[in-house]
Enzyme design. Sequence first.
Site: not given
Length: 450
Positions: A422, A426
């Site tokens: 992450h 995204d």
Amino acid sequence: MNVISHVIKMPDLGEGIAEVELVAWHVKPGDMVAEDQILADVMTDKATVEIPSHVAGRVEALGGEVGQTMAVGSELIRIASTDGAAAPPERAKASALPAPPVAQLQVPSPPSAPLQSPLPLPVPTPKRAEAPASVRPPEPLPVPQRRPIASPALRERAWSLGVDLTHVPGTGPAGRIMQRDLDEFIARHGAPGRPASAPLAPAAAEPPPVRARVAVGGDVTEQIKFVGLRRKIAQRMQEAKRRIPHFSYVEELDVTELEALRERLNARHGAARGKLTLLPFLVRAMVVALHDFPDLNARFDDEAGVLTRHAAVHLGIATQTEAGLMVPVLRDAQAHDLWGNASEITRLAEAARSGRVVRDELSGSTITITSLGKLGGIVTTPVINMPEVAIVGVNRIIEKPVIRSGAVVPRLTMNLSSSFDHRVVDGMQAAAFVQRLRELLETPGLLFAE
């Protein structure tokens, strides 16, 4: 008769390796060992390496315990030999000297340091003895190979004979050079100081791959010490989960058309080209999809804060072996067709499971795919192969009723369970990538339209 005590130190294995883990002993104090006999197995970050003895004698003491981390240059073992059993002074001296320089190549370690996948060894150039008239002239040398694969004992023997292993064709798994290959090469081409067809010294036996497990049993419980590959896996998984903020995305695919295409291709070409599994189609889909998502075909150096994108797709193939999980690398997946990738996947998996995979085949992946086959379950949450930023997990195929155009019909479905870093990827980007994979696999003609 004099007794000489020899100290064998942990050799320099190259590639900047400063320490290794001791994963197995093949001898104990009091054992008699022969020259070239394998003494111990050690593990680097990527591979297990066998350490041979360069002297014959009796083991006096071991320098470490299984599971211990040892520095390069530290004492590995002490062996006592008599005058008759010690290595000849000329050979001992030669083993201690660095290799002669070679233009535009890094000088490799001496032959007593066993390398898993070294640079080609330079050839010593002693004056060639005159061949008797009855001996046939040597044949022309074969085309050189880039990275000869051979055991440490064979490498040392080739060095002592003055044979450059880059010219020796290997007949073992993955092109590994066997003792019989070296014998045949010398018989056909000769060696510095030894003409073709001259008698050869007996070859040392090819040491089998060894795996180690240490267990201390009790009446009720059992304690198993993690060493070698098992410990490396534990360390890497812990580090990946500690440093990477994982998130997973799961999507269901209808693979009915894909399975029908696979069956037709196997019926038409399977006998000549080999049977296709689902995996080469998944590889093709990832190659096509990654063209539009370059951030996912990348490696992230979180210490430097640098993301390195790769144009070529070097796909890690998570493979279960008896020793634990390994990830050999399918290089340049974008450059091969379905059968080319299928053949290489099979070769890599067999090499990993047989212990014949080399260090270069276990590094450099840019994204990984993992599958448990029929054990794949409905959903998995795969752990990212650090420093990559994405991993695609394949779940099992099941047949179930699906509503299509108002009618209930049987369809083959499969889930993709993918995990992402992450920090780099995204949620929208990950979802778009998986949906692209879904589009390609549900409409397999698109795999070959670009």
